[in-house]
Scaffold this active site. Structure first.
Site, PDB file in Angstrom:
ATOM      1  N   ILE A  93       0.831  -1.211   0.000  1.00  0.00           N
ATOM      2  CA  ILE A  93       0.000   0.000   0.000  1.00  0.00           C
ATOM      3  C   ILE A  93       0.868   1.264   0.000  1.00  0.00           C
ATOM      4  O   ILE A  93       0.488   2.280  -0.592  1.00  0.00           O
ATOM      5  CB  ILE A  93      -1.028   0.004   1.155  1.00  0.00           C
ATOM      6  CG1 ILE A  93      -2.150   0.979   0.860  1.00  0.00           C
ATOM      7  CG2 ILE A  93      -0.377   0.305   2.513  1.00  0.00           C
ATOM      8  CD1 ILE A  93      -2.952   0.679  -0.359  1.00  0.00           C
ATOM      9  N   SER A 128      11.870   0.862   7.193  1.00  0.00           N
ATOM     10  CA  SER A 128      11.398  -0.429   6.700  1.00  0.00           C
ATOM     11  C   SER A 128      12.577  -1.387   6.812  1.00  0.00           C
ATOM     12  O   SER A 128      13.711  -1.008   6.522  1.00  0.00           O
ATOM     13  CB  SER A 128      10.943  -0.290   5.240  1.00  0.00           C
ATOM     14  OG  SER A 128       9.902  -1.175   4.930  1.00  0.00           O
ATOM     15  N   ARG A 129      12.285  -2.627   7.251  1.00  0.00           N
ATOM     16  CA  ARG A 129      13.396  -3.546   7.526  1.00  0.00           C
ATOM     17  C   ARG A 129      14.056  -4.050   6.248  1.00  0.00           C
ATOM     18  O   ARG A 129      15.243  -4.341   6.227  1.00  0.00           O
ATOM     19  CB  ARG A 129      12.897  -4.744   8.350  1.00  0.00           C
ATOM     20  CG  ARG A 129      12.343  -4.344   9.700  1.00  0.00           C
ATOM     21  CD  ARG A 129      11.472  -5.430  10.255  1.00  0.00           C
ATOM     22  NE  ARG A 129      10.445  -5.818   9.283  1.00  0.00           N
ATOM     23  CZ  ARG A 129       9.565  -6.790   9.462  1.00  0.00           C
ATOM     24  NH1 ARG A 129       9.582  -7.472  10.597  1.00  0.00           N
ATOM     25  NH2 ARG A 129       8.688  -7.074   8.539  1.00  0.00           N
ATOM     26  N   LYS A 133      -5.558   1.740   7.924  1.00  0.00           N
ATOM     27  CA  LYS A 133      -6.608   0.963   8.553  1.00  0.00           C
ATOM     28  C   LYS A 133      -6.179  -0.503   8.641  1.00  0.00           C
ATOM     29  O   LYS A 133      -5.375  -0.915   7.807  1.00  0.00           O
ATOM     30  CB  LYS A 133      -7.940   1.084   7.811  1.00  0.00           C
ATOM     31  CG  LYS A 133      -7.889   0.942   6.303  1.00  0.00           C
ATOM     32  CD  LYS A 133      -7.442  -0.320   5.611  1.00  0.00           C
ATOM     33  CE  LYS A 133      -8.023  -1.640   5.952  1.00  0.00           C
ATOM     34  NZ  LYS A 133      -7.654  -2.710   4.967  1.00  0.00           N
ATOM     35  N   ASP A 185      -9.608  -7.658   7.116  1.00  0.00           N
ATOM     36  CA  ASP A 185      -8.690  -6.650   6.551  1.00  0.00           C
ATOM     37  C   ASP A 185      -9.382  -5.902   5.409  1.00  0.00           C
ATOM     38  O   ASP A 185      -9.453  -4.666   5.443  1.00  0.00           O
ATOM     39  CB  ASP A 185      -7.374  -7.301   6.106  1.00  0.00           C
ATOM     40  CG  ASP A 185      -6.409  -6.260   5.559  1.00  0.00           C
ATOM     41  OD1 ASP A 185      -5.774  -5.560   6.355  1.00  0.00           O
ATOM     42  OD2 ASP A 185      -6.341  -6.111   4.311  1.00  0.00           O
TER      43      ASP A 185
END
Ligand code: NAP
Length: 312
Positions: free
Chosen positions: A20, A42-43, A95, A173
């Site tokens: 997303i 971000s990993r 969300k 989700d």
């Protein structure tokens, strides 16, 4: 480009560079001159030319930021949001805003204490048909509501193991998007009476859910299914004293009784960032937990059925 309302753009940190973030957040941020993407956390991912960090604590430690936008899965989001709020940063949440009502209520309190904006987004509410549907339904007598949200998990969420893990919400989700629209357009509160959940053996979260609710005196039936192949369905139909209103394609197409379907180009994420900028400028927060509360009610009262194991 959106016209800026402040002289200095909001310096934004984006957390969780996944589907997303790439599909929607990055284009919306790039197209809004009220924001400048200043850092990422971000990993496994980085963006060329942007200050990159492995985690949010590291990203906010330098503090050349005003706000963060969290695009990670819901599990872990409370801890991430709290780090940002306590660092004095405004926070925008994908969300569902948290895995529990307690977490989101604590975040609200923390944001108020820190004097920062907290924005719990519901992107489907920004779909083109939703506001016209809400306005049309405001004075109508609601007789029955049917919600069908059926999509193919393998097509839209390939390899997203987190979705079926604890706190992943399973078919909620996408289903919570339908609940976010329903709670926005219907003129009375939605109350859950009964629910069933189909949970694959060895997984924590459901692949299918049925919810029987009511809105005033009207029955509301919702069916969420994650195993829909072929045509995909994201539809809400509302029977009223003046005929049936339908919202299709996730709220982007609205059809009033006796009329042709209406739509407009998708502006969901540009509208979310515009709202975030307005909230920051006004020193306000926007946290509506009604969709999350209905999902939590379902997890509390649903009859569980164990179905065959699922793999992506
Ligand atoms: P995703 O593709 O799995 O991306 C999430 C990213 O978050 C990952 O790439 C990962 O990046 C990071 N992350 C941090 N902790 C993680 C963990 N414990 N497990 C997995 N990833 C973790 O998921 P997404 O589809 O973008 O969804 C993220 C959020 O956006 C969800 O709340 C979802 O409901 C919402 N959303 C998704 C869509 C959609 O179409 N996919 C649409 C609207 C909203 P690193 O590994 O690099 O840290």
């Amino acid at each position: 480009m959106q016209q800026g309302t402040t002289v200095k753009p909001v310096r934004l940190g984006l957390v969780g560079i996944g589907k997303i973030a790439r599909d929607q957040h990055l284009p919306a941020i790039a197209d809004d001159d009220r924001f400048v993407l200043a850092a990422t956390a971000s990993r496994h991912a980085q963006l060329e030319g942007i200050d990159a960090h492995h985690d949010i604590a590291d990203m906010v430690a330098g503090r050349a930021l005003d706000a963060v936008s969290l695009c990670t899965p819901p599990e872990g989001r409370y801890e991430q949001a709290l780090i940002a709020i306590e660092a004095g940063l405004h926070v925008m949440l994908e969300k569902p805003p948290a895995v529990s009502l307690s977490h989101i209520s604590e975040l609200k309190r923390a944001a108020r204490r820190a004097g920062v904006t907290l924005f719990a987004t519901w992107h489907s509410r920004e779909a083109a048909g939703v506001e016209p549907a809400r306005a049309w339904l405001a004075d109508r007598e609601i007789r029955e509501v049917r919600i069908e949200w059926r999509e193919d998990i393998r097509r839209w969420h390939p390899g997203q193991e987190w979705i079926l893990a604890p706190g992943g919400f399973g078919v909620f989700d996408p289903g919570i998007n339908a609940l976010s629209i329903a709670t926005a357009i219907l003129p009375h509160a939605l109350l859950l009476q009964r629910a069933t959940m189909d949970v694959p053996e060895g997984r924590a979260s459901p692949l299918a859910v049925r919810m029987d609710m009511h809105c005033g005196a009207a029955p509301v039936h919702a069916h969420f299914d994650f195993l829909q192949t072929g045509p995909q369905t994201w539809t809400i139909e509302v029977d009223t004293d003046a005929g049936t209103l339908s919202l299709t394609m996730g709220g982007s197409i609205v059809q009033f009784p006796g009329e042709q379907p209406r739509t407009e180009p998708d502006r969901e994420y540009p509208r979310l960032y515009a709202r975030f900028a307005e909230l920051i400028a006004a020193g306000e927060s926007d946290v509506d937990v009604r969709p999350l509360r209905l999902a939590a009610d379902a997890f509390t009262i649903a009859e569980r059925r164990i179905i065959e194991p699922f793999s992506f």
